[in-house]
Design a protein around this motif. Structure first.
Motif, PDB file in Angstrom:
ATOM      1  N   SER A 104       0.824  -1.224   0.000  1.00  0.00           N
ATOM      2  CA  SER A 104       0.000   0.000   0.000  1.00  0.00           C
ATOM      3  C   SER A 104       0.848   1.260   0.000  1.00  0.00           C
ATOM      4  CB  SER A 104      -0.928   0.000   1.230  1.00  0.00           C
ATOM      5  OG  SER A 104      -0.159  -0.074   2.430  1.00  0.00           O
ATOM      6  N   ARG A 105       1.995   1.234   0.675  1.00  0.00           N
ATOM      7  CA  ARG A 105       2.861   2.423   0.712  1.00  0.00           C
ATOM      8  C   ARG A 105       3.501   2.685  -0.642  1.00  0.00           C
ATOM      9  NH1 ARG A 105       0.055   3.103   4.137  1.00  0.00           N
ATOM     10  NH2 ARG A 105       0.399   3.197   6.376  1.00  0.00           N
ATOM     11  N   TRP A 106       3.771   1.630  -1.396  1.00  0.00           N
ATOM     12  CA  TRP A 106       4.284   1.819  -2.746  1.00  0.00           C
ATOM     13  C   TRP A 106       3.176   2.279  -3.692  1.00  0.00           C
ATOM     14  CZ3 TRP A 106       9.355   1.832  -3.709  1.00  0.00           C
ATOM     15  CH2 TRP A 106      10.202   1.210  -2.771  1.00  0.00           C
ATOM     16  N   GLN A 107       1.968   1.864  -3.422  1.00  0.00           N
ATOM     17  CA  GLN A 107       0.860   2.272  -4.276  1.00  0.00           C
ATOM     18  C   GLN A 107       0.508   3.748  -4.101  1.00  0.00           C
ATOM     19  OE1 GLN A 107      -2.378  -0.394  -3.429  1.00  0.00           O
ATOM     20  NE2 GLN A 107      -1.293  -2.213  -4.162  1.00  0.00           N
ATOM     21  N   ASP A 108       0.610   4.274  -2.868  1.00  0.00           N
ATOM     22  CA  ASP A 108       0.288   5.688  -2.668  1.00  0.00           C
ATOM     23  C   ASP A 108       1.510   6.602  -2.796  1.00  0.00           C
ATOM     24  OD1 ASP A 108       1.720   5.468  -0.274  1.00  0.00           O
ATOM     25  OD2 ASP A 108      -0.085   5.102   0.913  1.00  0.00           O
ATOM     26  N   GLY A 109       2.701   6.016  -3.118  1.00  0.00           N
ATOM     27  CA  GLY A 109       3.874   6.817  -3.410  1.00  0.00           C
ATOM     28  C   GLY A 109       4.615   7.355  -2.212  1.00  0.00           C
ATOM     29  N   THR A 110       4.423   6.764  -1.021  1.00  0.00           N
ATOM     30  CA  THR A 110       5.080   7.278   0.190  1.00  0.00           C
ATOM     31  C   THR A 110       6.102   6.306   0.773  1.00  0.00           C
ATOM     32  OG1 THR A 110       3.339   6.347   1.606  1.00  0.00           O
ATOM     33  CG2 THR A 110       3.020   8.602   0.777  1.00  0.00           C
ATOM     34  N   ALA A 111       6.384   5.195   0.085  1.00  0.00           N
ATOM     35  CA  ALA A 111       7.244   4.165   0.672  1.00  0.00           C
ATOM     36  C   ALA A 111       8.645   4.695   0.977  1.00  0.00           C
ATOM     37  CB  ALA A 111       7.330   2.958  -0.261  1.00  0.00           C
ATOM     38  N   LEU A 112       9.180   5.541   0.102  1.00  0.00           N
ATOM     39  CA  LEU A 112      10.541   6.039   0.310  1.00  0.00           C
ATOM     40  C   LEU A 112      10.635   6.980   1.500  1.00  0.00           C
ATOM     41  CD1 LEU A 112      13.437   6.125  -0.795  1.00  0.00           C
ATOM     42  CD2 LEU A 112      12.750   8.021  -2.269  1.00  0.00           C
ATOM     43  N   TYR A 113       9.522   7.582   1.901  1.00  0.00           N
ATOM     44  CA  TYR A 113       9.554   8.561   2.984  1.00  0.00           C
ATOM     45  C   TYR A 113       9.975   7.940   4.311  1.00  0.00           C
ATOM     46  CZ  TYR A 113       7.805  11.817   6.510  1.00  0.00           C
ATOM     47  OH  TYR A 113       7.696  12.644   7.600  1.00  0.00           O
ATOM     48  N   TYR A 114       9.535   6.726   4.579  1.00  0.00           N
ATOM     49  CA  TYR A 114       9.732   6.134   5.903  1.00  0.00           C
ATOM     50  C   TYR A 114      11.189   5.739   6.175  1.00  0.00           C
ATOM     51  CZ  TYR A 114       4.690   6.195   5.871  1.00  0.00           C
ATOM     52  OH  TYR A 114       3.398   6.620   5.809  1.00  0.00           O
ATOM     53  N   PRO A 115      11.898   5.062   5.284  1.00  0.00           N
ATOM     54  CA  PRO A 115      13.306   4.787   5.586  1.00  0.00           C
ATOM     55  C   PRO A 115      14.162   6.041   5.666  1.00  0.00           C
ATOM     56  CG  PRO A 115      12.776   4.128   3.337  1.00  0.00           C
ATOM     57  CD  PRO A 115      11.488   4.419   4.024  1.00  0.00           C
ATOM     58  N   LEU A 116      13.747   7.131   5.002  1.00  0.00           N
ATOM     59  CA  LEU A 116      14.508   8.379   5.098  1.00  0.00           C
ATOM     60  C   LEU A 116      14.400   9.005   6.483  1.00  0.00           C
ATOM     61  CD1 LEU A 116      13.684  10.042   1.644  1.00  0.00           C
ATOM     62  CD2 LEU A 116      15.819   8.960   2.349  1.00  0.00           C
ATOM     63  N   ASN A 117      13.457   8.548   7.302  1.00  0.00           N
ATOM     64  CA  ASN A 117      13.280   9.094   8.652  1.00  0.00           C
ATOM     65  C   ASN A 117      13.686   8.108   9.737  1.00  0.00           C
ATOM     66  OD1 ASN A 117      11.719  11.885   8.554  1.00  0.00           O
ATOM     67  ND2 ASN A 117      10.925  10.608   6.890  1.00  0.00           N
ATOM     68  N   LEU A 118      14.331   7.008   9.352  1.00  0.00           N
ATOM     69  CA  LEU A 118      14.849   6.054  10.336  1.00  0.00           C
ATOM     70  C   LEU A 118      16.321   6.354  10.603  1.00  0.00           C
ATOM     71  CD1 LEU A 118      13.253   2.717   9.014  1.00  0.00           C
ATOM     72  CD2 LEU A 118      12.505   4.108  10.960  1.00  0.00           C
ATOM     73  N   ASP A 119      16.671   6.479  11.869  1.00  0.00           N
ATOM     74  CA  ASP A 119      18.051   6.824  12.220  1.00  0.00           C
ATOM     75  C   ASP A 119      19.041   5.786  11.721  1.00  0.00           C
ATOM     76  OD1 ASP A 119      17.138   9.082  13.476  1.00  0.00           O
ATOM     77  OD2 ASP A 119      17.031   8.156  15.469  1.00  0.00           O
TER      78      ASP A 119
END
Length: 424
Positions: free
Chosen positions: A281-296
């Motif tokens: 679902s995160r790849w379908q709505d285009g936000t999947a890349l956002y989450y690993p960019l906010n993991l320390d």
């Protein structure tokens, strides 16, 4: 006429795959890429080697031995639990990776490299990731390829021997018997010693049941060892004979088949990854890349990651672009232009993963695997640029570089020089 053309094409195709090793430059890049990746990885983890694979590992030696005996895998680290043995194995793996990268006795080094990769990864199997799995598979595939025909010390040594032999033939041509072949190849002392030492280790390992619980790995080791001995003997005492041609044909067939397997493996990796992403679902709505960019854990450059994560449009474009490229790549192999464009996009994607997510060795492994699809024209051009840079460097230091052909010329193949093959 219409029935003759398909037959000629088929004969020409069979002639090509038996008389030459295809993708010589691509296989050389794969060899250099994976050996360099693992060499740099081992060097980076040198201070932590005991905690990862050695006596201080959380996954203790007894636990690893029980797991390996259960899944019938292979690791020379299970031959002894002493620290000295671990240090020897680690040093041999480092050395084999470095020598495989420069192409010194490529066949023997590829076997040692495979043994080292399998031994370390199977010792602590839970430390691996996707990049380790790719290295694991490619280390096995490299053993079956003729990846040292160009851009290697073996190719340089073969070119020197060919020039020396041609000079000797010119001087002694009148003394040779009618129909005699060229001069006998020079004795390779280092290769002979390597073959004898590896044979002794293989005999001891087989006698002590130290080659794992599978049948294919001991069989592969013995076939390789005996095959290399037969290759040396025929090349030494009958270099212009039919058995020598037969060995070349078999080696070319195995090399070409393995190259096809490597290509299929890369396509399978991208197709699987892409289609699994489509279902998320995160790849379908285009936000999947956002989450690993906010993991320390995955932000080696926090400022750069925050800058990219703050632009929603860019995150969406990169997310959708990743899925599109991975799903589409296997379908573009028959269109060179589109394939090359997607290939560049995938390599740039892995560079971005290395910089933004802190996974350099995973990215290096995938770029090395992608290199099997690089155009030969580009690789030849790149080799010429590297040679030119080396000549300029040596000219500045006052050293006289060797002629270009001495370092770039491929190892001669008997099937070409003799003018015939088994199907020619």
């Amino acid at each position: 006429m219409s029935t003759a053309n398909p037959g000629r094409k088929l004969a020409g195709g069979v002639q090509r795959i038996t008389s030459s090793a295809l993708g010589r430059y691509q296989s050389a890049v794969v060899r250099i890429g994976f050996s360099a990746t693992y060499l740099l990885f081992l060097l980076r983890e040198l201070p932590h080697r005991h905690e990862m694979y050695g006596p201080d590992a959380p996954w203790h030696w007894d636990m690893a031995k029980e797991l390996i005996s259960g899944n019938e895998s292979f690791s020379v680290l299970m031959w002894s639990d002493s620290t000295a043995w671990f240090e020897i194995v680690y040093a041999v793996v480092l050395l084999s990776a470095a020598l495989l990268m420069v192409g010194w006795h490529t066949r023997a080094m590829s076997i040692l490299f495979m043994v080292g990769v399998l031994s370390l990864q199977n010792r602590s199997v839970f430390l691996g990731d996707g990049g380790d799995n790719v290295v694991h598979l490619m280390a096995i595939y490299l053993v079956l390829t003729r990846c040292g025909q160009v851009w290697s010390l073996d190719a340089r040594r073969a070119a020197r021997a060919r020039r020396t032999e041609s000079g000797a033939d010119d001087e002694s041509r009148s003394e040779q018997e009618p129909g005699a072949g060229g001069a006998r190849p020079a004795l390779n002392v280092a290769g002979t010693i390597l073959w004898l030492v590896l044979g002794l280790v293989l005999v001891v390992a087989t006698a002590t049941d130290g080659l794992g619980g599978t049948w294919w790995l001991p069989t592969l080791f013995w076939v390789l060892w005996i095959g290399h001995g037969v290759w040396w003997a025929v090349n030494r005492y009958a270099p212009q004979s039919e058995p020598r041609t037969l060995l070349d044909v078999l080696a070319n067939l195995v090399h070409n088949a393995t190259l096809v397997v490597i290509m299929a493996e890369v396509c399978l990796i991208y197709a699987t990854a892409g289609w699994y992403k489509v279902q998320g679902s995160r790849w379908q709505d285009g936000t999947a890349l956002y989450y690993p960019l906010n993991l320390d854990y995955f932000t080696p450059w926090p400022a750069l990651s925050d800058l990219l994560a703050s632009h929603g449009v860019m995150v969406m474009v990169l997310t959708y672009g990743t899925v599109i490229v991975q799903v589409a790549f296997p379908f573009t192999l028959f269109n060179r232009r589109v394939k090359n464009v997607l290939l560049v996009a995938m390599m740039c994607e892995h560079v971005g993963i290395a910089l933004l997510l802190g996974l350099p060795f995973f990215s290096m492994a995938m770029i090395a695997a992608d290199s099997v699809f690089l155009p030969t024209v580009f690789l030849v051009w790149l080799g010429g640029r590297v040679t030119l840079g080396r000549q300029l460097l040596f000219s500045r230091t006052g050293r006289v570089p060797e002629q270009q052909r001495g370092g770039e010329e491929e190892a001669p193949q008997h099937s070409r020089s003799s003018g015939h093959t088994l199907v020619g």
